[in-house]
Design a protein around this motif. Structure first.
Motif, mmCIF file in Angstrom:
data_model
loop_
_atom_site.group_PDB
_atom_site.id
_atom_site.type_symbol
_atom_site.label_atom_id
_atom_site.label_comp_id
_atom_site.label_asym_id
_atom_site.label_seq_id
_atom_site.Cartn_x
_atom_site.Cartn_y
_atom_site.Cartn_z
ATOM 1 N N ALA A 1 -28.873 37.808 -2.108
ATOM 2 C CA ALA A 1 -28.997 36.626 -1.390
ATOM 3 C C ALA A 1 -28.365 35.676 -1.060
ATOM 4 N N TYR A 2 -28.363 34.671 -0.359
ATOM 5 C CA TYR A 2 -27.430 33.099 -0.027
ATOM 6 C C TYR A 2 -28.539 32.447 0.580
ATOM 7 N N SER A 3 -28.752 30.960 0.069
ATOM 8 C CA SER A 3 -29.605 29.770 0.473
ATOM 9 C C SER A 3 -29.047 28.461 0.372
ATOM 10 N N PHE A 4 -29.205 27.885 1.183
ATOM 11 C CA PHE A 4 -28.180 26.297 1.135
ATOM 12 C C PHE A 4 -29.533 25.433 1.828
ATOM 13 N N GLY A 5 -29.775 24.547 1.309
ATOM 14 C CA GLY A 5 -30.598 23.807 1.617
ATOM 15 C C GLY A 5 -31.079 22.212 0.845
ATOM 16 N N LYS A 6 -31.541 21.380 1.213
ATOM 17 C CA LYS A 6 -32.491 20.318 -0.318
ATOM 18 C C LYS A 6 -33.569 20.409 -0.282
ATOM 19 N N PRO A 7 -33.770 21.357 -1.408
ATOM 20 C CA PRO A 7 -35.379 21.271 -2.600
ATOM 21 C C PRO A 7 -35.804 19.956 -2.278
ATOM 22 N N PRO A 8 -37.317 20.495 -2.544
ATOM 23 C CA PRO A 8 -37.839 21.659 -1.891
ATOM 24 C C PRO A 8 -38.379 22.132 -0.723
ATOM 25 N N ALA A 9 -37.719 21.324 -0.168
ATOM 26 C CA ALA A 9 -37.517 21.861 1.813
ATOM 27 C C ALA A 9 -37.369 23.826 1.611
ATOM 28 N N LYS A 10 -37.822 24.532 2.326
ATOM 29 C CA LYS A 10 -37.254 25.306 3.301
ATOM 30 C C LYS A 10 -36.051 25.277 3.291
ATOM 31 N N PRO A 11 -34.863 26.217 2.613
ATOM 32 C CA PRO A 11 -33.750 26.336 2.608
ATOM 33 C C PRO A 11 -33.702 26.123 4.476
ATOM 34 N N GLU A 12 -31.971 25.241 4.420
ATOM 35 C CA GLU A 12 -31.419 25.283 6.135
ATOM 36 C C GLU A 12 -31.516 26.444 6.352
ATOM 37 N N ILE A 13 -30.197 27.287 5.569
ATOM 38 C CA ILE A 13 -29.607 28.611 5.529
ATOM 39 C C ILE A 13 -30.596 29.819 4.653
ATOM 40 N N GLU A 14 -30.747 30.759 5.318
ATOM 41 C CA GLU A 14 -30.600 32.176 3.882
ATOM 42 C C GLU A 14 -30.517 33.195 4.672
#
Length: 148
Positions: A51-64
């Protein structure tokens, strides 16, 4: 009073840590870092998935992206040369997220480069660098097919 402050401080540290490291449900962290723009790049693995994720914590990732292990691939350093590097490639349609970590073994400071290359139709369209602090990586020796 000191004990209450300690409890609040410990709770804050634990919640900050859990917002940063999201690998859950029996998955293990393969790679995790904070980017220069305070976003998290993370790769998690289980016996059957990557699994790959990218984004600004703690918000939901922009990409999953979550794929079967046999769809992912890896580049492993061959043991030759001054630059030791590793990568895991996670495909998603015509886009591939190539999460990388490398170190220049010759320089005195052993400069580390890490982040993700975003490839669309096998052309690099963006590179997002890690900030250089708090990089967790376990890319070396990961059991995936070699990247072609």
């Amino acid at each position: 009073m000191k004990r209450i402050v300690f409890i609040y401080l410990a709770a804050a540290l634990l919640s900050a840590q859990s917002a940063y490291a999201k690998c859950t449900n029996g998955s293990k962290t393969v790679f995790s870092c904070m980017t220069t723009k305070a976003k998290t790049i993370e790769v998690c693995e289980t016996k059957s998935t990557i699994a790959y994720s990218f984004g600004k914590p703690p918000a939901k990732p922009e990409i999953e992206v979550k794929i079967l292990r046999q769809q992912a691939s890896t580049f492993q350093w061959a043991g030759i040369g001054r630059y030791m590097s590793y990568a895991v490639d996670i495909p998603n349609g015509n886009t591939t997220y190539s999460v990388f970590w490398g170190v220049d073994r010759i320089t005195p400071e052993h400069a580390i480069e890490a982040g993700v290359n975003v490839l669309i139709n096998n052309n690099v369209k963006a590179t997002v660098q890690c900030s250089g602090k708090n990089i967790e990586q376990h890319l070396e020796g990961i059991n995936l097919k070699p990247t072609e």
